[in-house]
Every structure is written in structure tokens, then in C-alpha cells.
Design an enzyme around this catalytic site. Structure first.
Site, PDB file in Angstrom:
ATOM      1  N   ASP A  13      -1.461  -4.097   6.559  1.00 17.91           N
ATOM      2  CA  ASP A  13      -1.717  -5.329   5.810  1.00 17.91           C
ATOM      3  C   ASP A  13      -1.609  -5.000   4.323  1.00 17.91           C
ATOM      4  OD1 ASP A  13      -2.740  -8.131   5.616  1.00 17.91           O
ATOM      5  OD2 ASP A  13      -4.427  -7.179   4.616  1.00 17.91           O
ATOM      6  N   SER A  14      -1.591  -6.049   3.500  1.00 18.15           N
ATOM      7  CA  SER A  14      -1.540  -5.833   2.059  1.00 18.15           C
ATOM      8  C   SER A  14      -2.839  -5.217   1.537  1.00 18.15           C
ATOM      9  CB  SER A  14      -1.315  -7.167   1.352  1.00 18.15           C
ATOM     10  OG  SER A  14      -2.387  -8.038   1.644  1.00 18.15           O
ATOM     11  N   CYS A  76      -0.330  -9.174   8.831  1.00 19.67           N
ATOM     12  CA  CYS A  76      -0.276  -9.858   7.551  1.00 19.67           C
ATOM     13  C   CYS A  76       0.759 -10.970   7.711  1.00 19.67           C
ATOM     14  CB  CYS A  76       0.156  -8.858   6.483  1.00 19.67           C
ATOM     15  SG  CYS A  76       0.502  -9.601   4.886  1.00 19.67           S
ATOM     16  N   GLU A 157     -10.776 -10.468  -1.967  1.00 19.83           N
ATOM     17  CA  GLU A 157     -10.600  -9.052  -2.365  1.00 19.83           C
ATOM     18  C   GLU A 157     -11.614  -8.644  -3.438  1.00 19.83           C
ATOM     19  OE1 GLU A 157      -8.501  -6.461  -1.457  1.00 19.83           O
ATOM     20  OE2 GLU A 157      -7.416  -7.517   0.113  1.00 19.83           O
ATOM     21  N   CYS A 189      -3.337 -16.502   6.983  1.00 17.10           N
ATOM     22  CA  CYS A 189      -3.514 -15.297   6.162  1.00 17.10           C
ATOM     23  C   CYS A 189      -4.663 -14.519   6.788  1.00 17.10           C
ATOM     24  CB  CYS A 189      -3.857 -15.673   4.722  1.00 17.10           C
ATOM     25  SG  CYS A 189      -4.281 -14.250   3.705  1.00 17.10           S
ATOM     26  N   HIS A 191      -6.774 -12.658   5.625  1.00 14.39           N
ATOM     27  CA  HIS A 191      -8.030 -12.631   4.875  1.00 14.39           C
ATOM     28  C   HIS A 191      -8.923 -13.836   5.221  1.00 14.39           C
ATOM     29  CE1 HIS A 191      -5.803  -9.814   2.399  1.00 14.39           C
ATOM     30  NE2 HIS A 191      -6.839  -9.623   1.605  1.00 14.39           N
TER      31      HIS A 191
HETATM   32  N1  DGL Z   1      -3.303 -10.703   4.129  1.00 14.51           N
HETATM   33  C1  DGL Z   1      -2.035 -11.203   3.837  1.00 14.51           C
HETATM   34  C2  DGL Z   1      -1.600 -12.347   4.714  1.00 14.51           C
HETATM   35  O1  DGL Z   1      -2.022 -12.401   5.839  1.00 14.51           O
HETATM   36  C3  DGL Z   1      -1.650 -11.437   2.415  1.00 14.51           C
HETATM   37  C4  DGL Z   1      -2.658 -11.503   1.385  1.00 14.51           C
HETATM   38  C5  DGL Z   1      -2.064 -11.089   0.060  1.00 14.51           C
HETATM   39  O2  DGL Z   1      -1.991  -9.897  -0.145  1.00 14.51           O
HETATM   40  O3  DGL Z   1      -1.671 -11.959  -0.710  1.00 14.51           O
HETATM   41  O4  DGL Z   1      -0.785 -13.151   4.319  1.00 14.51           O
END
Ligand code: DGL
Length: 270
Positions: A13-14, A76, A157, A189, A191
């Protein structure tokens, strides 16, 4: 290439968002060894170009392949939209690859045909139109309404997921006129499940909240079982790589995985 059930599952993931997927995978498949890569040096990916996201993804896959991962989970949505095909081509027969978008699209085909559904995600995920294209291909009379919600990832974050400011911003986004009268909302996303309680509160449980972590973990388990790759006796070893040290990642990982875990710095370009 021969894959063994004892080989680890690679998840990337990012940043820390993919921990929501990693956590569900380990709950559902407690014996699996896990190698997680969070690209904390480049997060957020959601406003990066497609080529940047592809380059990061390929670099990370090299690390996961060095660990002989049997499966690579692109945990992600932004990378699933921007880099899935490329990653699959790059990885070839060295590992199986799964993204988080296809399992969701299959889920809504089964549960939400003929409905109006909302999608929230990063700018890049929404701009790519990947969800819309896949949903249109279903021919299931699903109306997909997509909205970019770029403030949410930085809030999460930065550790604000349980603060009032997150609820306020979320309310503002979810009140957008386009998102009204939806029957389900895709959390596009990884997150966003960290804000799930606010989202459920906003919709008072009348809108189905679709969370990729559960759906993807179930699809992964089915696939591993079907191909004799499920690890039933493994020691559940977990390694977490970070491309840059992040205090918040370390804290969150500890909450998600309270037992001793290895956190390893791994700069992507050195
Ligand atoms: N967690 C990522 C997603 O599912 C991207 C979040 C990011 O780094 O902008 O899209």
C-alpha cells in the site's frame, strides 16, 4: 514457477491504509506468513501521476518477490486502478496477483444490481474511471456515483481519524448532492475503514458500507484453498517494510498487530 503454501503473502500500500487489509487477512488466515510494504516515503499516492504510482508498485514488487511471495495483494485502490495490469505482467508466473477493485465489483454485481451506488476514493482512483468502466461492463443497471475525497488520507496519516475534524470533513463530503439516495457506498481507499464508524453514523446504518478488506480477504482465502496454497501450519511470521520511518505507522501497526512485529526501514531508491 512453483509456489508453496508456506511462502508468504505479500501486501502493499502507499502507507498504513493497507494494514486494514493485512489485519483482515491475518484474522481469516491466521497461519499465513506476511510481508507488508508501506511506501511511507511517497504517501499519499492519491495525487501522484499514473507513471509514478506504477514505478513505486514495481519497485515494491521486487522486494516482495525477493521474499518469494506466493501471492501479491495490491491493497491500495489507487495502485489497483493505476498499476494492476502492469504489475501482473511484471510479476508473470512468479506469484499470483490480486487487486482490491475486482473483488468489490464482483460483490456489487451479486448484491447491488439495479441500484444507485456511491464511491469515494482518492483523486487518482476517481480520475482513472476504473471502477466505472468495470461496473459498466457488468451490464447490471448499476448507477455508480463517484466522488474524490482527497482530504481524508492526509487526515488519517496524520493521526486524526478519531478526531472531530475528520467527522466534520466527512459530513461535508457525504452531503455532496451527487451522493444522495445511494443504497451502498464503496470505501474506495484502504485508509477509509478507519473512518467507518463516522460513515455508519452518518448513514444511520441504512446504506451498505462496502469495505475492500473483508471482501478481498475472502476472495484470497477461496483462491488459496482452491489451489492448495493455504498455509494451515505456518508460524504466522510478519515483516513490515517502510520506505521511510513513520511514527504514526509504527503506532498503528502496533495497535493492529499487538504481538511482536518486525518493522524494517527499506528505502526504495538508494
Ligand atoms: N491507500 C490508498 C488507496 O487505497 C491510497 C492513499 C494515498 O496514498 O493517497 O487508494
Amino acid at each position: 514457477m512453483l509456489q508453496l503454501s508456506t511462502n508468504p503473502i505479500g501486501i502493499f500500500d502507499s502507507g498504513m491504509g493497507g494494514l486494514t487489509v493485512a489485519k483482515t487477512i491475518t484474522e481469516l488466515m491466521p497461519n499465513e506468513n506476511i510481508v507488508y510494504f508501506g511506501d511511507t516515503a511517497h504517501t499519499p499516492w492519491g495525487d501522484k501521476s499514473i507513471s509514478a504510482i506504477q514505478a513505486y508498485s514495481i519497485k515494491i514488487c521486487d522486494v516482495l518477490l525477493q521474499h518469494r511471495c506466493k501471492f501479491i495483494v495490491i491493497a491500495c485502490h489507487t495502485a489497483s486502478a493505476a498499476a494492476y495490469e502492469l504489475v501482473r505482467e511484471y510479476v508473470g508466473n512468479k506469484a499470483h496477483v490480486i487487486n482490491v477493485i475486482d473483488p468489490i465489483v464482483n460483490h456489487i454485481r451479486t448484491h447491488h444490481t439495479n441500484k444507485r451506488i456511491g464511491l469515494i476514493g482518492t483523486k487518482q482512483t476517481i480520475r482513472s474511471n476504473t471502477y466505472k468502466k468495470r461496473v459498466d461492463m457488468l451490464n447490471s443497471n448499476i448507477e455508480l456515483i463517484a466522488l474524490a475525497t482527497p482530504l481524508l488520507v492526509p487526515l488519517i496519516e496524520e493521526g486524526f481519524s478519531e478526531k472531530e475534524v475528520s467527522e466534520t470533513i466527512l459530513k461535508e463530503y457525504l452531503s455532496h448532492p451527487d451522493l444522495q439516495n445511494i443504497r451502498a457506498l464503496i470505501l474506495g481507499c484502504t485508509h477509509y475503514p478507519l473512518l467507518k464508524s463516522y460513515i455508519q453514523k452518518f448513514y444511520q446504518n441504512i446504506v451498505d458500507i462496502i469495505d475492500a478488506s473483508e471482501i478481498t480477504a475472502n476472495v484470497l482465502k477461496e483462491y488459496l484453498t482452491l489451489h492448495g496454497l493455504l498455509n494451515v501450519n505456518g508460524s504466522a511470521k510478519k515483516i513490515f517494510y517502510l520506505s521511510d520511518y513513520s511514527e504514526f505507522f509504527a503506532k498503528t501497526a502496533k495497535i493492529f498487530f499487538p504481538d511482536d512485529i518486525e518493522l524494517e526501514p527499506y528505502p526504495l531508491w538508494e
